[in-house]
Motif scaffolding. Structure first.
Motif, PDB file in Angstrom:
ATOM      1  N   ASP A   1       8.421  -1.107  -2.321  1.00 24.47           N
ATOM      2  CA  ASP A   1       7.248  -0.378  -1.831  1.00 24.47           C
ATOM      3  C   ASP A   1       7.737   0.984  -1.627  1.00 24.47           C
ATOM      4  N   THR A   2       6.554   1.825  -1.560  1.00 19.75           N
ATOM      5  CA  THR A   2       6.551   3.349  -1.054  1.00 19.75           C
ATOM      6  C   THR A   2       5.880   3.502   0.233  1.00 19.75           C
TER       7      THR A   2
ATOM      8  N   PRO B   1       0.877  -1.254   0.149  1.00 20.24           N
ATOM      9  CA  PRO B   1       0.079  -0.088   0.138  1.00 20.24           C
ATOM     10  C   PRO B   1       0.803   1.347   0.170  1.00 20.24           C
ATOM     11  N   ALA B   2       0.348   2.407  -0.612  1.00 15.64           N
ATOM     12  CA  ALA B   2       1.017   3.540  -0.627  1.00 15.64           C
ATOM     13  C   ALA B   2       0.134   4.863  -0.551  1.00 15.64           C
TER      14      ALA B   2
ATOM     15  N   ARG C   1      11.740   5.317   0.994  1.00 12.92           N
ATOM     16  CA  ARG C   1      10.385   5.146   0.256  1.00 12.92           C
ATOM     17  C   ARG C   1       9.657   6.589  -0.093  1.00 12.92           C
ATOM     18  N   ALA C   2       9.782   7.511   0.852  1.00 15.99           N
ATOM     19  CA  ALA C   2       9.385   8.849   0.377  1.00 15.99           C
ATOM     20  C   ALA C   2       9.862   9.322  -0.972  1.00 15.99           C
ATOM     21  N   ARG C   3      11.275   9.403  -0.909  1.00 14.27           N
ATOM     22  CA  ARG C   3      11.785   9.847  -2.257  1.00 14.27           C
ATOM     23  C   ARG C   3      11.312   8.975  -3.358  1.00 14.27           C
TER      24      ARG C   3
ATOM     25  N   GLY D   1      12.428  -7.711  -2.899  1.00 12.74           N
ATOM     26  CA  GLY D   1      10.996  -7.906  -3.501  1.00 12.74           C
ATOM     27  C   GLY D   1      10.410  -6.463  -3.850  1.00 12.74           C
ATOM     28  N   GLY D   2       9.251  -6.687  -4.477  1.00 20.08           N
ATOM     29  CA  GLY D   2       8.486  -5.183  -4.868  1.00 20.08           C
ATOM     30  C   GLY D   2       7.121  -5.560  -4.984  1.00 20.08           C
TER      31      GLY D   2
END
Length: 379
Positions: free
Chosen positions: A333-334, A193-194, A214-216, A355-356
């Protein structure tokens, strides 16, 4: 009308031959010298992948692998819903609904299924408008409607209580299932989720080192990576002509996302997900013509989401207490917890270093272990 019908994937040989013909007579575009992935899928890479799709990939082997699992179709609200149904040898196993996202299909779970069948009875649908659930008409971008259809499928299979695991669009469906049927959903496990991509950038102040990474990544995505979403969310029919007529465009459309959304350590899509898995997924979109219909589903989903957000504050409603939820965050993920889970409702939050977006394909061992541990803890 509640009939569950056996299903078997049998793509006509004429369609397989037509694909090979189209992959042989490609009219390639020019490529600006000195450019790379920042402008889209590079020409040399795509030419090589097309050549492998044409001469090295074995669709019949992929088809046989899918057909090794029992498959069915049932019609809900006028819409055919295809699904794999893999029963555990344990009759008391927990039913688990596995929901794919975009640009994915039931192929996403092929490597996960064998890791879960001891503990779960597995139901793996093709969402309406995707794969072998061809779109019957408008309105299936409304995830409330999709959630209702998934609940009905589980009812027809005799599963009054069940669990869910999902990512991307599937995670939205799983969340609504938990909201609509909290008495039936044992728990919800989601990955990736993001924050909403059309929302503001994420502020870096106060974030941990991992959260700043993750934020960047999220901020870069909302600036440079949402062209695909803007097009599907606004002009799906214009895009549909290319996806329905050109397998090369369908391949590029999906391969780009596999490159951008998989493990950051992977330079090319096949470094994270094998070529045959990628091409099986793309082939399903091509043979079923659902690249175009999936775009329409995204369009309707975005319209429904905007309307929901605009009206959410008009008439506040007291919602039922949701079942327990778990989130698995993979390397690409973000997700930042205080943005995804501001109320602290998630009971299990796990972060992984590989992973992603396609977690079930990229890291099925990590995902399976997390799913089993979460639901085992629920009793």
């Amino acid at each position: 009308m509640n009939e569950i019908r056996p299903f078997r994937i049998e793509i006509p040989q004429a369609d397989v031959d037509d694909l090979r013909r189209r992959l042989t007579g490609v009219r390639w575009p020019v490529e600006v010298a000195g450019t790379g992935w920042e402008r889209g899928v590079p020409l040399p890479y795509l030419k090589e992948l097309v050549e492998y799709w044409r001469d090295g990939f074995d669709w019949r082997a992929a088809e046989a692998e899918l057909n090794a699992y029992p498959q069915f179709v049932t019609t809900v609200d006028g819409q055919d819903v295809h699904f794999l149904h893999v029963r555990s040898a344990n009759p008391d196993a927990l039913p688990l609904l596995l929901l794919h996202g975009w640009p994915s299909s039931v192929v996403e779970f092929l490597d996960l299924i064998p890791l879960l069948t001891n503990e779960f009875h597995l139901v793996v649908p093709s969402l309406p408008g995707f794969g072998f659930s061809p779109l019957s008409g408008p309105g299936w971008g409304n995830l409330f409607r999709v959630a209702g259809a998934m609940a009905e499928v589980m009812t027809r299979l005799g599963y009054e209580r069940f669990a869910t695991q999902a990512g991307d669009v599937g995670a939205g469906v799983a969340g609504l299932l938990a909201m609509l049927h909290p008495d039936r959903v044992v728990g919800t496990h989601t990955n990736g989720p993001a924050p909403y991509p059309f929302g503001p950038p994420v502020e870096l102040d106060g974030l941990s080192d991992a959260e700043q990474v993750r934020a960047r990544r999220f901020n870069e995505f909302r600036e440079d990576g949402i062209g695909y979403l803007a097009l599907q969310a606004t002009r799906p029919q214009t895009l549909a002509y290319a996806l329905a007529d050109s397998p090369v465009e369908q391949l590029a459309w999906i391969a780009e996302k596999f490159r951008e959304w998989t493990d950051p350590a992977a330079d090319l899509p096949e470094d994270a997900v094998g070529r045959d898995r990628l091409l099986t997924d793309v082939s399903i979109y091509w043979f079923t013509g659902t690249g175009a219909t999936a775009a329409h589903v995204v369009y309707e989903g975005m319209q429904a989401f905007r309307q929901f957000m605009e009206s959410a504050g008009d008439q506040p409603q007291e919602l039922p207490t949701p079942p327990p939820g778990a989130v698995a965050v993979f390397a690409a993920d973000t997700s930042i917890r205080h943005l995804v889970d501001p109320m602290g409702a998630v009971v299990r939050w796990t972060e992984f270093d590989r992973g992603g977006h396609f977690a079930a394909l990229e890291a099925p061992d990590l995902l399976a272990a997390d799913v089993k541990e979460f639901f085992a803890a629920l009793g």
